[in-house]
Structures are given as C-alpha cells and as structure tokens.
Design a protein around this motif. Sequence first.
Motif, short mmCIF file in Angstrom:
data_model
loop_
_atom_site.label_atom_id
_atom_site.label_comp_id
_atom_site.label_asym_id
_atom_site.label_seq_id
_atom_site.Cartn_x
_atom_site.Cartn_y
_atom_site.Cartn_z
N ASP A 257 12.94 12.73 27.29
CA ASP A 257 13.50 11.48 26.99
C ASP A 257 13.71 10.62 28.04
OD1 ASP A 257 15.33 13.43 28.09
OD2 ASP A 257 17.01 12.61 27.05
N HIS A 258 13.31 10.86 29.39
CA HIS A 258 13.77 10.33 30.47
C HIS A 258 13.57 8.66 30.52
CE1 HIS A 258 13.02 14.39 31.40
NE2 HIS A 258 13.81 14.24 32.49
N ALA B 291 12.52 18.58 27.40
CA ALA B 291 13.16 17.13 27.68
C ALA B 291 12.01 16.34 27.94
CB ALA B 291 14.19 17.30 28.64
N ASP C 112 17.03 23.01 28.79
CA ASP C 112 16.63 21.61 28.30
C ASP C 112 15.70 21.14 29.41
OD1 ASP C 112 15.60 19.45 26.80
OD2 ASP C 112 17.74 18.63 26.70
N MET C 113 14.47 21.60 29.93
CA MET C 113 14.05 21.26 31.04
C MET C 113 13.02 20.16 31.05
SD MET C 113 12.86 23.97 34.02
CE MET C 113 14.26 24.71 34.76
N GLY C 114 13.02 19.26 31.92
CA GLY C 114 11.93 18.24 31.83
C GLY C 114 11.05 18.09 32.96
N ARG C 115 11.65 17.43 34.16
CA ARG C 115 10.86 17.03 35.32
C ARG C 115 10.23 18.56 36.00
NH1 ARG C 115 15.49 13.16 37.27
NH2 ARG C 115 16.63 14.69 36.08
N ARG D 213 17.17 11.71 20.95
CA ARG D 213 18.08 10.81 21.98
C ARG D 213 18.58 9.79 21.05
NH1 ARG D 213 21.30 10.34 26.04
NH2 ARG D 213 19.95 11.86 27.23
N TYR E 76 14.13 6.52 28.49
CA TYR E 76 15.02 5.65 27.79
C TYR E 76 15.82 5.03 28.89
CZ TYR E 76 19.55 8.19 28.10
OH TYR E 76 20.71 8.73 28.84
N PHE E 77 15.99 5.43 30.10
CA PHE E 77 16.65 4.49 31.03
C PHE E 77 15.66 4.31 32.40
CE2 PHE E 77 18.53 7.69 34.08
CZ PHE E 77 18.24 8.80 33.48
N MET F 40 13.16 17.39 22.95
CA MET F 40 14.07 16.39 22.87
C MET F 40 13.43 14.92 23.62
SD MET F 40 17.54 15.98 25.53
CE MET F 40 18.62 14.92 25.56
N ALA G 13 20.38 21.43 31.65
CA ALA G 13 19.09 20.55 32.35
C ALA G 13 18.58 21.21 33.56
CB ALA G 13 19.64 19.28 32.49
N GLY G 14 17.36 20.54 33.99
CA GLY G 14 16.79 21.18 35.09
C GLY G 14 17.08 20.35 36.38
N GLY G 15 17.25 18.75 36.00
CA GLY G 15 17.38 18.13 37.18
C GLY G 15 16.24 17.76 37.95
N LYS H 6 25.11 20.08 26.79
CA LYS H 6 23.93 20.17 27.76
C LYS H 6 24.70 19.62 29.11
CE LYS H 6 20.25 17.50 28.68
NZ LYS H 6 18.69 17.08 29.02
N TYR I 230 24.68 20.73 33.96
CA TYR I 230 23.90 21.21 34.95
C TYR I 230 24.47 22.43 35.30
CZ TYR I 230 22.00 16.81 35.17
OH TYR I 230 21.37 15.35 34.88
C1 R5P Z 1 18.58 12.76 31.02
O1 R5P Z 1 19.47 12.11 30.69
C2 R5P Z 1 17.71 13.49 30.25
O2 R5P Z 1 18.61 13.60 28.99
C3 R5P Z 1 16.96 14.65 30.39
O3 R5P Z 1 16.53 15.08 28.92
C4 R5P Z 1 17.79 15.66 31.07
O4 R5P Z 1 18.24 14.97 32.36
C5 R5P Z 1 16.88 16.93 31.23
O5 R5P Z 1 15.78 16.63 32.26
P1 R5P Z 1 15.49 17.31 33.58
O6 R5P Z 1 15.32 18.82 33.43
O7 R5P Z 1 14.42 16.34 34.04
O8 R5P Z 1 16.75 16.76 34.19
#
Ligand code: R5P
Length: 268
Positions: A26-27, A24, A219-222, A76, A29-30, A55, A193-195, A172, A174
Amino acid sequence: MDWGMQNRLARIIKPEDGRAVMLAVDHGYFLGPTGGLEEPRKTIEPLLPYADSIMLTRGVLRTSVDARWDRPVVLRVSGGTSILKELSNEDITVSIEDAIRVNASAMALSIFVGGEFEKNTLVNLAKLVDEGERCGIPVLAVTAVGKEMARDARYLGLSCRIAAELGAHFVKTYYCEEFEKVVEACPVPVIIAGGKKIPEVDALTLAFDAVQHGAVGVDMGRNIFQSDSPVGMIRAVRAIVHEKASVEESGRVYEDTKRVKARRAAAS
Ligand code: R5P
C-alpha cells in the motif's frame, strides 16, 4: 464479535495456528511509485500465492489484482497526504460501501500518536470502527511513527493500547526491544511491519523475534518486494510464521528459492 466479523478476521489470522502472513503493498498511497512497486501487478502476482492476505489501496486492487484471485484483502482506507507534507494529516478516504464492494476482509487506517494531527487520526479510527462494527468488517490500526518519535516499547505500547481501546480489532506496529510488553498491554492481536529494506537475514531475524515475542504475524512490504528474491523472502517469512522455522532454516528457504530461479533463468 458477530459472525461476519469473526469470519473475515479468520481469513487474515488463520485459525489453524493463529498466525498471519500479510503482504503490504500500500506504500504508494503516500510515497508514490515506491522502489519495487513501480508496476504493482508485476510485483504482486508472483507473491500472491504465498500471502495469506494482501494489504493495498482500492486503486491498486482494481487496476493490478485479478478479481478471480482468492486472497483476502486488507484495504487501506486512510490517506490524503504525501511524503511532501505533514504525514499525520490523514483522513478516511474510502466509504464503507466501497470497502464492501471490493469485498474487503478488513480495513486499515493509520494513527499518529504524538503527531500534529493525532486527535483527527484517533477520532477517524473510532469512526471507522463504528462503520466496521455496523457492517461486520474488522479494522486494522496501523501505528505510524513520526520522524521524531522513538520506536520503543513505551511509545509503541502507548499507540497500540490506544488503538485497541478505541476498538481496533487488530493492530500493526514495529518490532522493538521488550516487544512482549507491547503485546501484553494490547488486548487485540499485534502484527509487525517490516520497515525499511535491511539485509535479508536481518529481516528474517526481525520476523522470527517478533513472533517469538508474541506477534501473531507480519505485514511485510519492502523487505519482500525490494529483495533480490521477493518470492524467496515471502516463502522464508512464511516458514517462520506458519512452520516454526528458525532464522537459519528460513534463510535456506530464501537461498534455495533464489538458486532455483537463477538456474531456470540460466537454462532458458
Ligand atoms: C506504511 O504506512 C504502510 O502501511 C506499509 O504497509 C507498512 O509500513 C508495511 O510495509 P513495510 O514492511 O515496507 O514497512
């Protein structure tokens, strides 16, 4: 489900084991230039080989990902608000034609159950599903959580079930206690999601617990791109999701990757 829809979904959730590792990014976008994603290309390129799919928004896709890379794209397609305003006030921001043009394997949209603009986001999901069905592109519903919402099985179960009822092809959400209840009550695949960034071992435990309790993947990002070893983290997550690694085993993948990189850096 028609052939194109099934084929696209199979590019994201691998038929060999029914699991998925999504990256992930896509952060923005907001959130704008989120930590670790200030220069998307630099973050994304080393991680792509280890992600089943990526993503992101069309803007980052077009500017920061080489079109010759063979990685499925989860595009997204919702947005229109920022961290400074009411987050639930999202709309659909990409036409189906543009999703097709960038060869999206799926489209992602957030729903805000309990949020101020709950109805708009749910109706947008239903409209996007209609478009996706027309063109054979699956829809990922992202169960976004407002600041005041509890991340528990009751609330997340409600959100996931509503998303599935409105036709989302996968969801997706938590991870939470009693996560299996969320999965059982949701008739489509659930990804977590990872959070926010947490210590690496905790993020790996989260991924492990989620797949143990029925998630088809992450779907992990941060917790990947903000780690001190992003490649180490995505490889470790991959080991959990696709290779049935324990938290300890995946921790060794992370540590080993980090150590090798440090040695190479010291030698150069
Ligand atoms: C948040 O709205 C985004 O869709 C992120 O893609 C999603 O939160 C996953 O990323 P993270 O693992 O950083 O939470």
